[in-house]
Write an enzyme that holds these catalytic residues in place. Structure first.
Site, PDB file in Angstrom:
ATOM      1  CD  GLU A  40      -7.666  -7.742  11.882  1.00 27.46           C
ATOM      2  OE1 GLU A  40      -6.522  -6.966  11.797  1.00 27.46           O
ATOM      3  OE2 GLU A  40      -8.709  -7.350  10.818  1.00 27.46           O
ATOM      4  CE  LYS A  42     -12.591  -5.630  10.427  1.00 26.37           C
ATOM      5  NZ  LYS A  42     -12.062  -5.542   8.999  1.00 26.37           N
ATOM      6  CE  LYS A 103      -5.351  -3.234  10.997  1.00 28.33           C
ATOM      7  NZ  LYS A 103      -6.525  -4.639  10.610  1.00 28.33           N
ATOM      8  CD  GLU A 152      -2.968   0.231   7.064  1.00 31.96           C
ATOM      9  OE1 GLU A 152      -3.215  -0.939   7.930  1.00 31.96           O
ATOM     10  OE2 GLU A 152      -3.806   0.954   6.947  1.00 31.96           O
ATOM     11  CG  ASN A 172      -5.441  -1.125   4.312  1.00 30.22           C
ATOM     12  OD1 ASN A 172      -5.887  -2.191   4.016  1.00 30.22           O
ATOM     13  ND2 ASN A 172      -5.833  -0.488   5.245  1.00 30.22           N
ATOM     14  CD  GLU A 202      -1.615  -3.780   6.571  1.00 30.24           C
ATOM     15  OE1 GLU A 202      -2.632  -3.154   7.227  1.00 30.24           O
ATOM     16  OE2 GLU A 202      -0.602  -3.285   6.411  1.00 30.24           O
ATOM     17  CB  SER A 203      -7.840  -5.185   3.816  1.00 28.15           C
ATOM     18  OG  SER A 203      -7.609  -4.759   4.957  1.00 28.15           O
TER      19      SER A 203
END
Length: 245
Positions: A40, A42, A103, A152, A172, A202-203
């Site tokens: 990603e 970001k 995103k 998500e 997530n 995710e994350s």
């Protein structure tokens, strides 16, 4: 003059056809990848502030591609994440051919047109932001535009959204209200997703051991941003991470 007008209209038809054309498949990229890493781009986070304020979309995404990413995610929210739709255009113009996830916090179909126009392959739809009916409508419109959908979910209550049949199901690990991250969330919810779902965690993924454990739990995609972006060279950080896998 009429001949020039006809030429212009013919070219516009080609542009519109390209808008609706199928984009590089995020789903297929993850199914075919040995790592499944969605790297990603970001630059900022609401909870941590600037991560890499000078990060360039014409450099880092291409470096991710060159260093083994299966796909990319690019933050396009400007106010909270320092992103922009043009970052996807810049990545494409730099030579990125991998699938790119748009995103953002998508709440209106106008954003789907924006995603298709800037060169995204897939869009993120967040269950916490949408009613199930609104999510279904946006998913249908995304598919009309040739975009895949990563849906998500974060909680057990949101898992019913998976019934809508998204291209990919994301869990997530970050609570979007408190921004507290817990990777165990993926492990808790994985078995509740449809058996044939392409699952994405995710994350909060910071080490290769976590990726290996998540893959054993059935995940095929792993969205990782801050772990790479906080380093001096995100592409090299991705390369080192993959080597440890």
């Amino acid at each position: 003059m009429q001949d020039i007008l006809q030429e212009i209209i013919a070219h516009k038809r080609e542009e519109v056809a390209a808008l609706y054309a199928k984009k590089p498949s995020l789903r297929e990229a993850l199914l075919q990848s040995d790592t499944g890493i969605i790297a990603e781009f970001k630059r900022r986070s609401p909870s941590k502030g600037w991560i890499k304020e000078d990060g360039r979309a014409d450099i880092i995404p291409l470096s991710y591609q060159q260093n083994g990413a299966a796909a990319l995610s690019i933050l396009t929210d400007e106010h909270f994440f320092g992103g922009h739709d043009d970052f996807i255009r810049q990545a494409r113009q730099s030579g990125v051919t991998l699938p790119i996830l748009y995103k953002n916090f998508v709440i209106d179909e106008a954003q789907l047109y924006a995603a298709a126009l800037c060169g995204a392959s897939a869009v993120l739809l967040i269950a916490a932001c949408l009613s199930k009916q609104a999510c279904a409508a946006l998913m249908n419109k995304a598919h009309e535009l040739g975009l895949e959908v990563l849906l998500e979910m974060h909680s057990e209550a949101e898992l019913e959204y998976a019934e809508l049949g998204p291209d990919l199901c994301g869990i997530n690990n970050r609570n979007l209200g408190s921004f507290v991250t817990d990777v165990d969330n993926s492990f808790r919810l994985a078995e509740r997703l449809p058996k044939d779902a392409v699952k994405v965690s995710e994350s909060g993924i910071g080490n290769p051991a976590t990726v290996r454990a998540l893959r054993q739990a059935g995940f095929r995609g792993f969205l990782i941003g801050e772990t790479f972006m906080k380093t001096a060279d995100p592409g090299q950080a991705l390369h080192d991470f993959i080597n440890q896998l």
